[in-house]
Design an enzyme around this catalytic site. Structure first.
Site, PDB file in Angstrom:
ATOM      1  N   VAL A 270       0.818  -1.204   0.000  1.00 11.99           N
ATOM      2  CA  VAL A 270       0.000   0.000   0.000  1.00 11.99           C
ATOM      3  C   VAL A 270       0.855   1.260   0.000  1.00 11.99           C
ATOM      4  O   VAL A 270       0.372   2.346  -0.320  1.00 11.99           O
ATOM      5  CB  VAL A 270      -0.958  -0.001   1.221  1.00 11.99           C
ATOM      6  CG1 VAL A 270      -0.204   0.320   2.510  1.00 11.99           C
ATOM      7  CG2 VAL A 270      -2.135   0.949   1.015  1.00 11.99           C
ATOM      8  N   SER A 271       2.139   1.133   0.299  1.00  5.57           N
ATOM      9  CA  SER A 271       3.022   2.295   0.400  1.00  5.57           C
ATOM     10  C   SER A 271       3.683   2.620  -0.934  1.00  5.57           C
ATOM     11  O   SER A 271       4.445   1.805  -1.466  1.00  5.57           O
ATOM     12  CB  SER A 271       4.109   2.038   1.449  1.00  5.57           C
ATOM     13  OG  SER A 271       5.133   3.011   1.344  1.00  5.57           O
TER      14      SER A 271
END
Length: 212
Positions: A11-12
């Site tokens: 998600v980063s």
């Protein structure tokens, strides 16, 4: 040969950028870099940190910044259709390809590209199915529960080691955070005297102005 662990969550955007940049920063060194998926949300929650997406002006800046960095690095980065999104399906899929909590570079690369190239929905069922097909034989039979257990174990280990975000690189017990921590890690691996002179510990011993 140095052993380097890289804690990641798909998600980063910075995890994608650091994943792409690390081999160039570490070029010429003898090392083994292993990727360990963790749940970023749990790491942030531990420190009551909402993350950049939880602060509207910072959210806008972050999305502009990472998109520009993808352009500048030449690896590309397009924000997915929604962000943040639940990374659990992707983390568990990655760890379904693992028997020890680490994933190989092919697996990590496939999932990062699924998220950060093309600007599509990371959790679209059809796309997830195509990603699972791409990973193919790497996925271990009946691995769903094991993948969940590995993710919990990885995240617990990261919390115990002081990992507070991703990407985080660990080498010789030292933690280097983020894309912009890569040059510092390279300097350490090159034997920069700053580390030998004790500055690593002295810098962190500064008294907190938030106490009392």
């Amino acid at each position: 040969m140095k052993q380097i662990t890289c804690y990641i969550d798909f998600v980063s955007p910075y995890a994608w950028l650091a994943f792409e940049q690390a081999p160039r920063v570490l070029e010429g060194l003898s090392y083994q870099l292993r990727y360990k998926p963790v749940l970023l949300g749990a790491l942030l929650k531990q420190h009551a940190n909402p993350g950049p997406a939880g602060i509207p002006p910072k959210r806008e800046w972050t999305y502009r910044h990472v998109t520009w960095l993808g352009h500048a690095q030449g690896c590309g980065l397009q924000m997915p259709a929604r962000h943040p999104f639940s990374p659990l399906p992707l983390l568990r899929l990655a760890l379904a390809c693992s028997d020890d909590g680490h994933v190989n570079r092919f697996t990590a690369d496939a999932i990062f590209r699924h998220v950060w190239l093309g600007g599509q929905d990371a959790n679209d069922p059809a796309r997830l199915s195509a990603l699972q097909e791409l990973l193919g034989e790497q996925i271990r039979p009946d691995s769903q529960e094991q993948a969940k257990a590995l993710l919990r174990a990885n995240t617990d280990e990261a919390q115990a080691r002081g990992v507070f975000g991703v990407p985080m690189f660990e080498v010789d017990g030292k933690l280097f955070w983020g894309l912009d921590g890569l040059p510092m890690m390279r300097a350490y691996l090159d034997g920069d005297g700053w580390f030998a002179d004790g500055e690593w510990d002295r810098a962190a011993s500064c008294a907190s102005g938030l106490d009392g």
